[in-house]
Design a protein around this motif. Structure first.
Motif, PDB file in Angstrom:
ATOM      1  N   GLY A 119       0.775  -1.233   0.000  1.00  0.00           N
ATOM      2  CA  GLY A 119       0.000   0.000   0.000  1.00  0.00           C
ATOM      3  C   GLY A 119       0.803   1.277   0.000  1.00  0.00           C
ATOM      4  O   GLY A 119       0.241   2.370   0.137  1.00  0.00           O
ATOM      5  N   LYS A 139       3.867   0.366   6.586  1.00  0.00           N
ATOM      6  CA  LYS A 139       3.677  -0.285   5.288  1.00  0.00           C
ATOM      7  C   LYS A 139       4.973  -0.933   4.812  1.00  0.00           C
ATOM      8  O   LYS A 139       4.949  -2.008   4.191  1.00  0.00           O
ATOM      9  CB  LYS A 139       3.152   0.723   4.263  1.00  0.00           C
ATOM     10  N   GLU A 169      -6.223   1.666   6.885  1.00  0.00           N
ATOM     11  CA  GLU A 169      -5.394   1.075   5.832  1.00  0.00           C
ATOM     12  C   GLU A 169      -4.578  -0.087   6.378  1.00  0.00           C
ATOM     13  O   GLU A 169      -4.424  -1.120   5.707  1.00  0.00           O
ATOM     14  CB  GLU A 169      -4.466   2.135   5.238  1.00  0.00           C
ATOM     15  N   LEU A 173      -4.577  -4.122   5.284  1.00  0.00           N
ATOM     16  CA  LEU A 173      -3.374  -4.897   4.960  1.00  0.00           C
ATOM     17  C   LEU A 173      -3.337  -6.207   5.747  1.00  0.00           C
ATOM     18  O   LEU A 173      -2.940  -7.248   5.227  1.00  0.00           O
ATOM     19  CB  LEU A 173      -2.124  -4.067   5.242  1.00  0.00           C
TER      20      LEU A 173
END
Length: 238
Positions: A119, A139, A169, A173
């Motif tokens: 991401g 990330k 987010e 994930l």
């Protein structure tokens, strides 16, 4: 993938973890809730082999952590509250370095593919980590787990300090990794995120696992009530 069998850790007269039993299978996300000092981080440190248990056992992919500290780490990825990356290196360079430590060699194109899957926006691939927000660093941590092909993911307060968008987010994930069969154990204070991402939830206090739930069997208000009662906190009445 994770089995904890009567795991206990004492420091002199203080018991940090008391007879913990817990299991996380492939494709499960187990969230451990509890106040500071409840034993969540101790549990993760024992699974990582950072400390040794006083008694009991921990297993990663059927390997005893105490007896096979190097082999068990081959299956693990670990993302702490503040992920330690090299600030002067770029995202691609950090990923190349840490995947190399794990014995993996990838092309630049492959490394960028892992970052994209995690991401991270493409314009950040070649920027130094020192310029990254916490969410961006997390990330990169997920990309390291992907590159390592980790079977087990250990998380210690990974959403602490993230804004709602970045936290959401990160949850998405984790669901991606779950779909790949990764077993995840996450220590967190975030009841909302635990309810959103977990398949199983446990509440710890004073080194003991006091309650366990399947996430689908409990609503967020019910989880909050159970947590407050376990902690002996009073609910706010409006």
């Amino acid at each position: 993938m994770i089995i904890i069998d009567h795991l206990t850790k004492r420091y002199g007269a203080q018991t940090a973890l008391d007879q913990l039993n817990l299991k996380v299978d492939k494709g499960e996300i187990y969230c451990l809730l509890g106040a500071n000092g409840a034993g969540k981080t101790t549990t993760i440190n024992l699974l990582l082999g950072f400390i040794e248990p006083t008694s009991g056992s921990a297993f990663i992919n059927q390997l005893n952590v105490r007896e096979n500290p190097k082999n068990t780490k081959r299956y693990l990825a670990y993302i702490p509250e503040n992920l330690m990356l090299y600030p002067s290196l770029t995202a691609v360079e950090n990923l190349d370095y840490f995947s190399g430590i794990a014995g993996k060699t990838f092309s630049i194109s492959d490394l960028k593919g892992f970052l994209e899957e995690a991401g991270l926006q493409s314009q950040a691939f070649n920027k130094r980590i020192s310029t990254f927000s916490k969410g961006m660093r997390q990330k990169v941590g997920i990309a390291i787990a992907l590159a390592k092909d980790a079977k087990v993911l250990l998380l210690d307060e990974p959403t602490s300090g993230l804004d709602p968008k970045a936290s959401n987010e990160f949850g998405l994930l984790l669901q991606k990794l779950r779909a790949k069969g990764v077993a995840t154990l996450m220590a967190t204070h975030d009841l909302f995120r635990a309810k959103e991402v977990a398949t199983h939830i446990g509440i710890m206090k004073d080194g003991q696992l006091k309650q366990q739930f399947k996430a689908d069997d409990i609503s967020l208000p019910e989880l909050e009530t159970a947590y407050l009662k376990t902690m002996d906190y009073k609910e706010l009445k409006v």
